[in-house]
Design a protein around this motif. Structure first.
Motif, PDB file in Angstrom:
ATOM      1  N   ALA A  28      41.933  -5.135 -27.723  1.00 30.10           N
ATOM      2  CA  ALA A  28      42.160  -6.582 -27.929  1.00 30.10           C
ATOM      3  C   ALA A  28      42.221  -7.316 -26.588  1.00 30.10           C
ATOM      4  O   ALA A  28      42.620  -7.067 -25.752  1.00 30.10           O
ATOM      5  CB  ALA A  28      43.072  -6.865 -28.907  1.00 30.10           C
ATOM      6  N   HIS A  29      41.429  -8.534 -26.694  1.00 30.70           N
ATOM      7  CA  HIS A  29      41.312  -9.422 -25.444  1.00 30.70           C
ATOM      8  C   HIS A  29      41.258 -10.874 -25.969  1.00 30.70           C
ATOM      9  O   HIS A  29      40.511 -11.182 -26.694  1.00 30.70           O
ATOM     10  CB  HIS A  29      40.408  -9.033 -24.780  1.00 30.70           C
ATOM     11  CG  HIS A  29      40.380  -9.703 -23.342  1.00 30.70           C
ATOM     12  ND1 HIS A  29      41.161  -9.785 -22.070  1.00 30.70           N
ATOM     13  CD2 HIS A  29      39.451 -10.806 -23.118  1.00 30.70           C
ATOM     14  CE1 HIS A  29      40.901 -10.610 -21.386  1.00 30.70           C
ATOM     15  NE2 HIS A  29      39.635 -11.231 -21.704  1.00 30.70           N
ATOM     16  N   GLY A  30      41.891 -11.568 -25.162  1.00 31.20           N
ATOM     17  CA  GLY A  30      41.975 -13.244 -25.317  1.00 31.20           C
ATOM     18  C   GLY A  30      42.885 -14.005 -25.418  1.00 31.20           C
ATOM     19  O   GLY A  30      44.085 -13.369 -25.225  1.00 31.20           O
ATOM     20  N   GLY A  31      42.645 -15.069 -25.632  1.00 34.22           N
ATOM     21  CA  GLY A  31      43.852 -16.247 -25.650  1.00 34.22           C
ATOM     22  C   GLY A  31      44.338 -16.653 -27.044  1.00 34.22           C
ATOM     23  O   GLY A  31      45.420 -17.466 -26.959  1.00 34.22           O
ATOM     24  N   GLY A  32      44.134 -15.823 -28.056  1.00 35.90           N
ATOM     25  CA  GLY A  32      44.711 -16.007 -29.305  1.00 35.90           C
ATOM     26  C   GLY A  32      44.295 -17.052 -30.124  1.00 35.90           C
ATOM     27  O   GLY A  32      44.636 -17.300 -31.262  1.00 35.90           O
ATOM     28  N   LEU A  83      38.184  -9.825 -29.959  1.00 37.52           N
ATOM     29  CA  LEU A  83      38.210 -11.128 -28.840  1.00 37.52           C
ATOM     30  C   LEU A  83      38.729 -12.202 -29.580  1.00 37.52           C
ATOM     31  O   LEU A  83      37.945 -12.687 -30.373  1.00 37.52           O
ATOM     32  CB  LEU A  83      36.979 -11.049 -28.305  1.00 37.52           C
ATOM     33  CG  LEU A  83      36.284  -9.943 -27.649  1.00 37.52           C
ATOM     34  CD1 LEU A  83      34.998  -9.916 -27.530  1.00 37.52           C
ATOM     35  CD2 LEU A  83      37.214  -9.419 -26.505  1.00 37.52           C
ATOM     36  N   THR A  84      39.452 -12.989 -28.819  1.00 40.74           N
ATOM     37  CA  THR A  84      40.091 -14.158 -29.248  1.00 40.74           C
ATOM     38  C   THR A  84      39.882 -15.185 -28.281  1.00 40.74           C
ATOM     39  O   THR A  84      40.435 -15.179 -27.289  1.00 40.74           O
ATOM     40  CB  THR A  84      41.654 -14.178 -29.757  1.00 40.74           C
ATOM     41  OG1 THR A  84      42.422 -13.767 -28.805  1.00 40.74           O
ATOM     42  CG2 THR A  84      41.640 -13.599 -31.185  1.00 40.74           C
ATOM     43  N   ALA A  85      39.519 -16.518 -28.719  1.00 43.87           N
ATOM     44  CA  ALA A  85      39.107 -17.508 -27.779  1.00 43.87           C
ATOM     45  C   ALA A  85      40.283 -17.925 -26.830  1.00 43.87           C
ATOM     46  O   ALA A  85      41.401 -18.089 -27.619  1.00 43.87           O
ATOM     47  CB  ALA A  85      38.158 -18.745 -28.267  1.00 43.87           C
ATOM     48  N   PRO A  86      40.347 -18.237 -25.868  1.00 39.57           N
ATOM     49  CA  PRO A  86      39.067 -18.229 -24.864  1.00 39.57           C
ATOM     50  C   PRO A  86      38.994 -16.956 -24.539  1.00 39.57           C
ATOM     51  O   PRO A  86      40.047 -16.457 -23.993  1.00 39.57           O
ATOM     52  CB  PRO A  86      39.408 -19.468 -23.764  1.00 39.57           C
ATOM     53  CG  PRO A  86      40.837 -19.317 -23.538  1.00 39.57           C
ATOM     54  CD  PRO A  86      41.534 -19.047 -25.015  1.00 39.57           C
ATOM     55  N   ARG A 142      34.560  -3.504 -16.998  1.00 40.64           N
ATOM     56  CA  ARG A 142      35.155  -2.153 -16.510  1.00 40.64           C
ATOM     57  C   ARG A 142      36.645  -2.183 -16.512  1.00 40.64           C
ATOM     58  O   ARG A 142      37.323  -1.053 -16.936  1.00 40.64           O
ATOM     59  CB  ARG A 142      34.410  -2.212 -15.359  1.00 40.64           C
ATOM     60  CG  ARG A 142      34.785  -0.530 -14.612  1.00 40.64           C
ATOM     61  CD  ARG A 142      33.723  -0.569 -13.557  1.00 40.64           C
ATOM     62  NE  ARG A 142      32.501  -0.506 -13.673  1.00 40.64           N
ATOM     63  CZ  ARG A 142      31.635  -0.605 -12.497  1.00 40.64           C
ATOM     64  NH1 ARG A 142      31.964  -0.104 -11.402  1.00 40.64           N
ATOM     65  NH2 ARG A 142      30.341  -0.768 -12.611  1.00 40.64           N
ATOM     66  N   SER A 143      37.409  -3.152 -16.051  1.00 44.50           N
ATOM     67  CA  SER A 143      38.686  -3.037 -16.123  1.00 44.50           C
ATOM     68  C   SER A 143      39.334  -2.754 -17.286  1.00 44.50           C
ATOM     69  O   SER A 143      40.276  -1.932 -17.564  1.00 44.50           O
ATOM     70  CB  SER A 143      39.393  -4.331 -15.116  1.00 44.50           C
ATOM     71  OG  SER A 143      38.975  -5.489 -16.069  1.00 44.50           O
ATOM     72  N   LEU A 144      38.830  -3.427 -18.175  1.00 49.49           N
ATOM     73  CA  LEU A 144      39.420  -3.557 -19.695  1.00 49.49           C
ATOM     74  C   LEU A 144      38.929  -1.917 -20.223  1.00 49.49           C
ATOM     75  O   LEU A 144      40.070  -1.313 -20.907  1.00 49.49           O
ATOM     76  CB  LEU A 144      39.023  -4.528 -20.759  1.00 49.49           C
ATOM     77  CG  LEU A 144      39.352  -5.957 -20.305  1.00 49.49           C
ATOM     78  CD1 LEU A 144      38.788  -6.977 -21.016  1.00 49.49           C
ATOM     79  CD2 LEU A 144      41.101  -6.072 -20.490  1.00 49.49           C
ATOM     80  N   LEU A 145      37.980  -1.526 -20.148  1.00 52.72           N
ATOM     81  CA  LEU A 145      37.399  -0.359 -20.580  1.00 52.72           C
ATOM     82  C   LEU A 145      38.247   0.800 -19.879  1.00 52.72           C
ATOM     83  O   LEU A 145      38.821   1.458 -20.681  1.00 52.72           O
ATOM     84  CB  LEU A 145      35.923   0.080 -20.484  1.00 52.72           C
ATOM     85  CG  LEU A 145      34.969  -1.072 -21.349  1.00 52.72           C
ATOM     86  CD1 LEU A 145      33.806  -0.917 -20.859  1.00 52.72           C
ATOM     87  CD2 LEU A 145      35.158  -0.810 -22.910  1.00 52.72           C
ATOM     88  N   GLN A 146      38.393   0.623 -18.933  1.00 53.77           N
ATOM     89  CA  GLN A 146      39.185   1.757 -18.236  1.00 53.77           C
ATOM     90  C   GLN A 146      40.625   1.778 -18.393  1.00 53.77           C
ATOM     91  O   GLN A 146      41.200   2.878 -18.630  1.00 53.77           O
ATOM     92  CB  GLN A 146      39.039   1.795 -16.730  1.00 53.77           C
ATOM     93  CG  GLN A 146      37.463   1.949 -16.169  1.00 53.77           C
ATOM     94  CD  GLN A 146      37.576   1.557 -14.550  1.00 53.77           C
ATOM     95  OE1 GLN A 146      38.242   0.913 -13.784  1.00 53.77           O
ATOM     96  NE2 GLN A 146      36.501   2.327 -13.996  1.00 53.77           N
ATOM     97  N   GLU A 173      34.703 -10.252 -33.529  1.00 52.21           N
ATOM     98  CA  GLU A 173      34.716  -8.838 -33.478  1.00 52.21           C
ATOM     99  C   GLU A 173      33.295  -8.493 -32.858  1.00 52.21           C
ATOM    100  O   GLU A 173      32.365  -8.866 -33.357  1.00 52.21           O
ATOM    101  CB  GLU A 173      34.907  -8.182 -34.886  1.00 52.21           C
ATOM    102  CG  GLU A 173      36.430  -8.506 -35.526  1.00 52.21           C
ATOM    103  CD  GLU A 173      37.411  -7.386 -34.652  1.00 52.21           C
ATOM    104  OE1 GLU A 173      36.932  -6.444 -34.299  1.00 52.21           O
ATOM    105  OE2 GLU A 173      38.509  -8.213 -34.210  1.00 52.21           O
ATOM    106  N   LEU A 174      33.211  -7.934 -31.806  1.00 52.60           N
ATOM    107  CA  LEU A 174      32.063  -7.264 -31.174  1.00 52.60           C
ATOM    108  C   LEU A 174      31.871  -5.803 -31.164  1.00 52.60           C
ATOM    109  O   LEU A 174      32.881  -5.182 -30.920  1.00 52.60           O
ATOM    110  CB  LEU A 174      31.982  -7.628 -29.739  1.00 52.60           C
ATOM    111  CG  LEU A 174      30.775  -7.686 -28.899  1.00 52.60           C
ATOM    112  CD1 LEU A 174      29.912  -8.888 -29.651  1.00 52.60           C
ATOM    113  CD2 LEU A 174      31.111  -8.065 -27.501  1.00 52.60           C
ATOM    114  N   PHE A 175      30.940  -5.278 -31.941  1.00 57.05           N
ATOM    115  CA  PHE A 175      30.620  -3.882 -32.237  1.00 57.05           C
ATOM    116  C   PHE A 175      29.483  -3.430 -31.250  1.00 57.05           C
ATOM    117  O   PHE A 175      28.649  -4.036 -31.327  1.00 57.05           O
ATOM    118  CB  PHE A 175      30.282  -3.698 -33.851  1.00 57.05           C
ATOM    119  CG  PHE A 175      31.020  -4.170 -34.636  1.00 57.05           C
ATOM    120  CD1 PHE A 175      32.103  -3.199 -35.378  1.00 57.05           C
ATOM    121  CD2 PHE A 175      31.403  -5.445 -34.911  1.00 57.05           C
ATOM    122  CE1 PHE A 175      32.839  -3.760 -36.179  1.00 57.05           C
ATOM    123  CE2 PHE A 175      32.226  -5.981 -35.840  1.00 57.05           C
ATOM    124  CZ  PHE A 175      33.019  -4.836 -36.450  1.00 57.05           C
TER     125      PHE A 175
END
Length: 325
Positions: A111-115, A28-31, A92-96, A120-122
């Motif tokens: 991967a998700h976010g604004g760069g 994940l990258t902010a924001p 849910r939308s990202l996971l699916q 890193e979320l485990f």
């Protein structure tokens, strides 16, 4: 009947066995801000990189630092975000979008976010069998955070969680069984640390165990649910008067002694039904009932279904589970 309140930790936590474990790693990258509507089961998470915020519905937001361990015992609705107040995207939308096959067949990565700054979320999503362990989890706070800066073992447990998630991504032979067993150990360690270091004063099972007198009664209820317990006999076990025991039990546990006992008994009965027992009368006797009719009424009030419906449900197959991390 020599079970002590200290033994109760082993007795009850020993029943917590993961039915299925799903691992995930989110880059994940902010924001960024993700919204979960809640899941069936328990969530455990650790992070590296930048800290983040987690907010359960109805509770204040909590700032989570790298090395901290976050647990949601009931998998409740929540927001995880780089900053408070950002617009959220449904988990849910990202996971699916990134899930392959059925939920749990493969670890989930995306991967998700604004760069911007990276987190890193485990994540571990654990399903527990329907038994007395579920009652325990229902009495825990909706959000538990073990701080690496405050509890020495937290960072070690966080590193173990991170390593386990990374190892599952490789999907080496036996990874699913290994994950479930390792998750059991992590869960026990996290709950044990919460017992010893968690805040005092709030209602809940762990506070009951902390209290030597109430802990003795809890230990006996779990060790010998088949005995004809009454408030008076439980008070004697605790070496307290009936009135003092009842008042103290409700103060710490948020429920009465006999309601708690019923929950323990019904949880054990449900576990036996789901594991293959189909003799309702024998199960009823095993949890302290002298009448099958009385047991069946109590079970239906507690479980929302009759014993026969519970028995039938195990043949229908696993319930549909919501794929969220």
């Amino acid at each position: 009947m020599g079970t002590s309140s200290g033994d109760l930790i082993s007795l009850v936590l020993g029943t917590l066995r993961t039915d299925r474990a799903v691992t995930a790693r989110f880059s994940l990258t902010a924001p960024w801000a993700l919204r979960s509507e809640g899941v069936e089961g328990l969530l455990m998470r650790v992070c590296t990189g930048e800290p983040y915020w987690i907010q359960m519905d109805g509770l204040d937001a909590v700032h989570v630092q790298p090395g901290d361990i976050v647990m949601l015992p009931q998998g409740g609705p929540h927001v995880a975000a780089a900053e408070i107040g950002l617009d959220t995207v449904p988990f849910r939308s990202l996971l699916q979008r990134h899930m392959r096959g059925a939920h749990g067949d493969h670890p989930i990565t995306f991967a998700h976010g604004g760069g911007g700054a990276a987190t890193e979320l485990f994540s571990l999503h654990l399903w527990m069998p329907q038994h007395q362990g579920v009652s325990l989890l229902s009495w825990l706070p909706p959000l538990i955070v073990l701080r690496a800066a405050e509890i020495a073992t937290t960072r070690t447990l966080a590193l173990a969680t991170q390593a386990m998630v990374d190892e599952t991504i490789e999907q080496r032979p036996g990874w699913q069984l290994s994950t479930a067993r390792m998750a059991d150990l992590l869960l026990v360690h996290v709950l044990r640390e919460h017992l010893h270091h968690g805040p005092a004063g709030a209602q809940g099972w762990l506070n009951g165990v902390r209290d030597k007198a109430i802990g003795k009664a809890l230990a006996q209820m779990h060790a010998h649910p088949e005995l004809p317990w009454s408030v008076e006999s439980l008070a004697r076990v605790s070496h307290q008067s009936r009135s003092v025991f009842s008042e103290r039990f409700v103060e710490l546990m948020g429920t009465t002694p006999l309601r708690y006992l019923t929950s323990v008994r019904m949880g054990i009965a449900r576990q036996q039904f789901l594991k293959g027992a189909d003799d309702v009368w024998r199960v009823a006797q095993g949890v302290g009932y002298g009448s099958e009719k009385a047991f069946s009424r109590a079970f239906e009030r507690w479980a929302g279904q009759t014993p026969s419906q519970c028995i039938k449900s195990r043949t229908i197959g696993a319930q549909i589970r919501r794929p969220e991390g």
